[in-house]
Scaffold this motif. Structure first.
Motif, short mmCIF file in Angstrom:
data_model
loop_
_atom_site.label_atom_id
_atom_site.label_comp_id
_atom_site.label_asym_id
_atom_site.label_seq_id
_atom_site.Cartn_x
_atom_site.Cartn_y
_atom_site.Cartn_z
N PHE A 126 77.02 144.18 -49.94
CA PHE A 126 76.16 143.56 -48.92
C PHE A 126 75.99 142.07 -49.17
O PHE A 126 76.05 141.26 -48.24
CB PHE A 126 74.81 144.25 -48.90
CG PHE A 126 73.77 143.52 -48.09
CD1 PHE A 126 74.01 143.21 -46.75
CD2 PHE A 126 72.58 143.13 -48.67
CE1 PHE A 126 73.05 142.54 -46.01
CE2 PHE A 126 71.63 142.45 -47.93
CZ PHE A 126 71.87 142.16 -46.60
N LEU A 127 75.77 141.69 -50.42
CA LEU A 127 75.56 140.28 -50.73
C LEU A 127 76.78 139.45 -50.33
O LEU A 127 76.65 138.38 -49.74
CB LEU A 127 75.28 140.10 -52.23
CG LEU A 127 73.97 140.70 -52.73
CD1 LEU A 127 73.82 140.42 -54.22
CD2 LEU A 127 72.78 140.15 -51.98
N LEU A 128 77.97 139.98 -50.65
CA LEU A 128 79.18 139.25 -50.29
C LEU A 128 79.35 139.16 -48.78
O LEU A 128 79.67 138.10 -48.23
CB LEU A 128 80.40 139.93 -50.91
CG LEU A 128 80.50 139.87 -52.45
CD1 LEU A 128 81.66 140.73 -52.93
CD2 LEU A 128 80.66 138.43 -52.92
N ALA A 129 79.11 140.27 -48.10
CA ALA A 129 79.27 140.30 -46.65
C ALA A 129 78.23 139.42 -45.97
O ALA A 129 78.53 138.69 -45.03
CB ALA A 129 79.16 141.74 -46.13
N LEU A 162 59.56 141.66 -57.84
CA LEU A 162 59.60 141.53 -56.40
C LEU A 162 61.01 141.58 -55.87
O LEU A 162 61.28 142.15 -54.82
CB LEU A 162 58.95 140.20 -55.99
CG LEU A 162 58.97 139.90 -54.48
CD1 LEU A 162 58.19 140.98 -53.73
CD2 LEU A 162 58.39 138.54 -54.19
N LEU A 163 61.95 141.01 -56.61
CA LEU A 163 63.33 140.97 -56.13
C LEU A 163 64.10 142.25 -56.44
O LEU A 163 65.21 142.43 -55.97
CB LEU A 163 64.06 139.78 -56.78
CG LEU A 163 63.42 138.42 -56.55
CD1 LEU A 163 64.26 137.34 -57.24
CD2 LEU A 163 63.28 138.11 -55.08
N SER A 164 63.50 143.16 -57.23
CA SER A 164 64.24 144.33 -57.70
C SER A 164 64.65 145.26 -56.56
O SER A 164 65.64 145.98 -56.67
CB SER A 164 63.41 145.12 -58.71
OG SER A 164 62.23 145.62 -58.09
N ILE A 203 70.39 136.73 -53.76
CA ILE A 203 69.86 137.87 -53.02
C ILE A 203 69.90 137.52 -51.53
O ILE A 203 69.76 136.36 -51.14
CB ILE A 203 68.43 138.23 -53.44
CG1 ILE A 203 67.49 137.04 -53.26
CG2 ILE A 203 68.39 138.72 -54.86
CD1 ILE A 203 66.04 137.37 -53.52
N SER A 204 70.09 138.53 -50.69
CA SER A 204 70.18 138.31 -49.25
C SER A 204 69.47 139.44 -48.52
O SER A 204 69.42 140.57 -49.01
CB SER A 204 71.64 138.25 -48.79
OG SER A 204 72.33 137.19 -49.42
N GLN A 238 69.49 131.67 -53.74
CA GLN A 238 70.25 131.52 -54.98
C GLN A 238 69.33 130.92 -56.05
O GLN A 238 68.55 130.02 -55.77
CB GLN A 238 71.44 130.59 -54.77
CG GLN A 238 72.46 131.08 -53.75
CD GLN A 238 73.62 130.12 -53.59
OE1 GLN A 238 74.07 129.50 -54.54
NE2 GLN A 238 74.10 129.98 -52.37
N TYR A 239 69.43 131.45 -57.26
CA TYR A 239 68.60 130.96 -58.36
C TYR A 239 69.32 131.22 -59.67
O TYR A 239 70.38 131.86 -59.71
CB TYR A 239 67.23 131.65 -58.34
CG TYR A 239 67.30 133.15 -58.54
CD1 TYR A 239 67.06 133.73 -59.79
CD2 TYR A 239 67.60 134.00 -57.48
CE1 TYR A 239 67.13 135.10 -59.98
CE2 TYR A 239 67.68 135.37 -57.65
CZ TYR A 239 67.44 135.92 -58.90
OH TYR A 239 67.51 137.28 -59.07
#
Length: 212
Positions: free
Chosen positions: A21-24, A8-10, A73-74, A63-64
């Motif tokens: 993107f995650l950092l931003a 699902l998270l892929s 993931i965001s 976060q996990y």
């Protein structure tokens, strides 16, 4: 079942710009919370009513733990809630829809591009079957508006207080900040946290950008 939620998270990992993107996105989440306007005492004391039908947009960061490493993931999201229906759309940084989750009286459905739809009796069962654990979607129908449910089933307003904490559905919630849109006072940011055997300590940060 999707092992450890990876399938699902892929979709969050399939684009080449994901890491940037995650950092931003994470930085934007923090910055957004620091600029929340102050709510007046008159607004705080004004009676609040939970609404069955709402529409809002925002951002979510999860976060996990995966193989003893922290993962994040965001995504952007749009939340459309009615009395008997719920539609959640997750989007990429460019605004492209990457997944939709629907709950109707007929059941729940998860749809992703180029994949067969997944269905279940209800939305939390759908996530549990897909992830091995579930985001508390039913609880969020009230929490996003700043309400909770008592043991007797009565919906009650959460105090308009920064960093107010409560425990519900196995989650530790913190209503970090609040905002006002068109006379409606509601949370600006909500943090959720719980431990799961599958993914260790799961932390969810939700920021509401627009109340429609």
């Amino acid at each position: 079942m999707l092992k450890n939620g990876q399938q699902l998270l892929s979709f969050f990992r399939q684009s080449t710009y994901l890491k940037l993107f995650l950092l931003a996105a994470f930085s934007t989440l923090l910055n957004a919370c620091s600029t929340t306007p102050t709510i007046s005492s008159a607004q705080i004391s004004k009676p609040r009513v939970w609404q069955e039908q709402v529409q809002l947009t925002g951002r979510i960061s999860i976060q996990y733990q995966q193989r003893e490493q922290a993962e994040t993931i965001s995504a952007g999201f749009e939340w459309q809630q009615a009395a008997h229906d719920l539609h959640i759309s997750l989007s990429s940084p460019l605004g492209q829809t990457i997944a939709t989750i629907q709950q109707t009286p007929m059941g729940a459905k998860l749809e992703q591009a180029k994949q067969e739809p997944r269905t279940a009796a209800d939305i939390e069962q759908l996530l549990a079957d897909s992830l091995g654990w579930s985001i508390p979607v039913i609880g969020l129908k009230r929490w996003l508006q700043g309400f909770d449910v008592q043991a007797n089933g009565k919906t009650v307003a959460v105090p308009v207080q920064d960093y107010f904490q409560l425990q519900a559905q196995g989650w530790q919630l913190q209503f970090v900040s609040w905002q006002e849109d068109a006379g409606v006072v509601h949370p600006k940011r909500i943090d959720l946290q719980r431990y799961t055997e599958e993914l260790g300590e799961v932390k969810i940060r939700i920021v509401i950008d627009e109340w429609k």
